[in-house]
Design a protein around this motif. Structure first.
Motif, short mmCIF file in Angstrom:
data_model
loop_
_atom_site.label_atom_id
_atom_site.label_comp_id
_atom_site.label_asym_id
_atom_site.label_seq_id
_atom_site.Cartn_x
_atom_site.Cartn_y
_atom_site.Cartn_z
N UNK A 34 -5.06 -5.19 -14.67
CA UNK A 34 -5.59 -5.99 -13.80
C UNK A 34 -6.03 -5.32 -12.49
N UNK A 36 -7.11 -5.43 -8.69
CA UNK A 36 -7.13 -6.22 -7.32
C UNK A 36 -7.95 -5.50 -6.02
N UNK A 38 -7.66 -5.61 -1.98
CA UNK A 38 -6.86 -6.06 -0.61
C UNK A 38 -7.40 -5.43 0.78
N UNK A 42 -4.47 -9.14 4.50
CA UNK A 42 -4.82 -10.29 3.73
C UNK A 42 -3.93 -10.03 2.39
N UNK A 43 -3.68 -11.07 1.57
CA UNK A 43 -3.00 -10.59 0.08
C UNK A 43 -4.16 -10.27 -0.69
N UNK A 44 -3.70 -9.68 -1.66
CA UNK A 44 -4.62 -9.01 -2.63
C UNK A 44 -5.66 -10.18 -3.44
N UNK A 46 -7.82 -11.22 -6.92
CA UNK A 46 -7.98 -10.55 -8.28
C UNK A 46 -9.24 -10.49 -8.48
N UNK A 87 -6.13 -2.29 -6.01
CA UNK A 87 -4.75 -2.13 -6.49
C UNK A 87 -5.14 -2.18 -8.10
N UNK A 91 0.60 -5.28 -17.16
CA UNK A 91 1.72 -6.21 -17.86
C UNK A 91 2.20 -5.39 -19.08
N UNK A 99 5.13 -7.58 -13.71
CA UNK A 99 3.98 -6.88 -13.48
C UNK A 99 4.24 -5.73 -12.50
N UNK A 101 2.59 -2.63 -10.22
CA UNK A 101 1.42 -2.21 -9.37
C UNK A 101 1.53 -0.94 -9.16
N UNK A 102 0.48 -0.28 -9.05
CA UNK A 102 0.17 1.08 -8.52
C UNK A 102 0.14 0.92 -7.03
N UNK A 103 0.04 2.18 -6.43
CA UNK A 103 0.24 2.40 -4.90
C UNK A 103 -1.17 1.90 -4.25
N UNK B 35 6.71 -10.76 -4.11
CA UNK B 35 6.72 -9.32 -4.03
C UNK B 35 6.60 -8.96 -2.66
N UNK B 42 3.88 0.54 -2.14
CA UNK B 42 3.23 -0.27 -2.82
C UNK B 42 3.69 -1.82 -2.96
N UNK B 43 3.07 -2.57 -3.76
CA UNK B 43 3.78 -3.83 -4.30
C UNK B 43 4.72 -3.75 -5.17
N UNK B 45 7.55 -5.91 -7.22
CA UNK B 45 7.97 -7.47 -7.70
C UNK B 45 9.55 -7.64 -7.46
N UNK B 90 4.75 -11.16 -0.09
CA UNK B 90 3.61 -11.98 -0.78
C UNK B 90 4.25 -13.04 -1.74
N UNK B 102 -3.26 -13.23 -10.55
CA UNK B 102 -2.65 -13.91 -9.53
C UNK B 102 -3.54 -14.48 -8.41
N UNK B 104 -2.82 -14.85 -4.53
CA UNK B 104 -1.81 -14.73 -3.57
C UNK B 104 -1.85 -15.45 -2.09
N UNK B 105 -0.77 -15.61 -1.76
CA UNK B 105 -0.81 -16.22 -0.26
C UNK B 105 -1.17 -14.98 0.57
N UNK B 106 -1.13 -15.49 1.97
CA UNK B 106 -1.78 -14.57 3.02
C UNK B 106 -0.40 -13.76 3.37
#
Lengths: 111, 113
Positions: A34, A36, A38, A42-44, A46, A87, A91, A99, A101-103, B35, B42-43, B45, B90, B102, B104-106
């Motif tokens: 996936x 994303x 960002x 803010x949140x990421x 999709x 990002x 999965x 999930x 995530x990369x950095x 997250x 990074x993010x 989980x 998040x 996904x 995401x929230x703020x």
């Protein structure tokens, strides 16, 4: 161990200068990859899902591709509004809820 | 409007004082997840939930608890916060069968002194 590595960490482009971001992954079996976007504070958001090698998805100036070991996000003729952190996440089939995530790659497009 | 709502958005607290970060989604999504995002890491989980009453650990669950009693809510509980839990948190949700797509929230910025 499942792992995701993105490169480069940061990328500066001039407006109109096309380039690619890389996402390398190591998983036993890939269930999905996936992308994303960002924006600061803010949140990421999709962008794309890729399921199998050879698959491609496009949206405006962005195109995502997938091989058995990596994914690329190609940005064609970028504009300043494309500036953001991109990002990728994977999965793995071993656990469908997890999930990784990369950095991220922080892209700056200058006018 | 489809959204994931987190509260509080900003919080400064002290070590050991229990706190809860709420998360609510209005899209009838089955999957929800928490997250934390830290510079250079990074993010990551923390916990996820495939559906009501079903939760499981992510990669960094230590020091956190969650519950999923209703489909729309997925609170994150820090029973005894420590400074290493200072982070940007998040919450996110996604439709059944698509945990990677996904919303995401703020974000909630938490500082533990």
């Amino acid at each position: 161990e499942d792992q995701v590595t993105q490169s480069p960490e940061a990328l500066r482009l001039q407006e109109g200068e096309s380039s690619s971001l890389n996402c390398s992954y190591t998983v036993s079996v890939l269930r999905g990859l996936f992308w994303y976007r960002q924006d600061p504070g803010k949140g990421p958001e999709f962008l794309f899902t890729l399921y199998s090698a050879g698959e491609e998805k496009e949206k405006e100036r962005l195109k995502a591709t997938l091989t058995k070991k990596e994914s690329f996000l190609h940005i064609t003729a970028p504009k300043p509004e494309d500036s953001a952190t991109y990002l990728c996440a994977v999965q793995a089939s071993s656990n469908t809820g997890k999930l990784i995530f990369g950095q991220g790659t922080t892209l700056q497009v200058k006018p | 409007e489809a959204q994931v709502t987190q509260n509080p958005r900003y919080l400064i607290t002290v070590t050991g004082k229990k706190l809860t970060v709420t998360c609510s989604q209005n899209m009838n999504h089955e999957y929800m997840s928490w997250y934390r995002q830290d510079p250079g890491l990074g993010l990551r989980q923390i916990y996820y939930s495939m559906n009501v009453e079903v939760t499981d650990k992510g990669d960094v669950p230590e020091g956190y608890k969650v519950s999923r009693k209703e489909k729309r809510n997925f609170p994150l509980i820090l029973e005894s916060p420590s400074p290493n839990q200072t982070s940007l948190y998040f919450c996110a949700s996604s439709p059944e069968g698509l945990p990677g797509e996904l919303f995401f929230g703020e974000g909630s910025r938490l500082t533990v002194l």
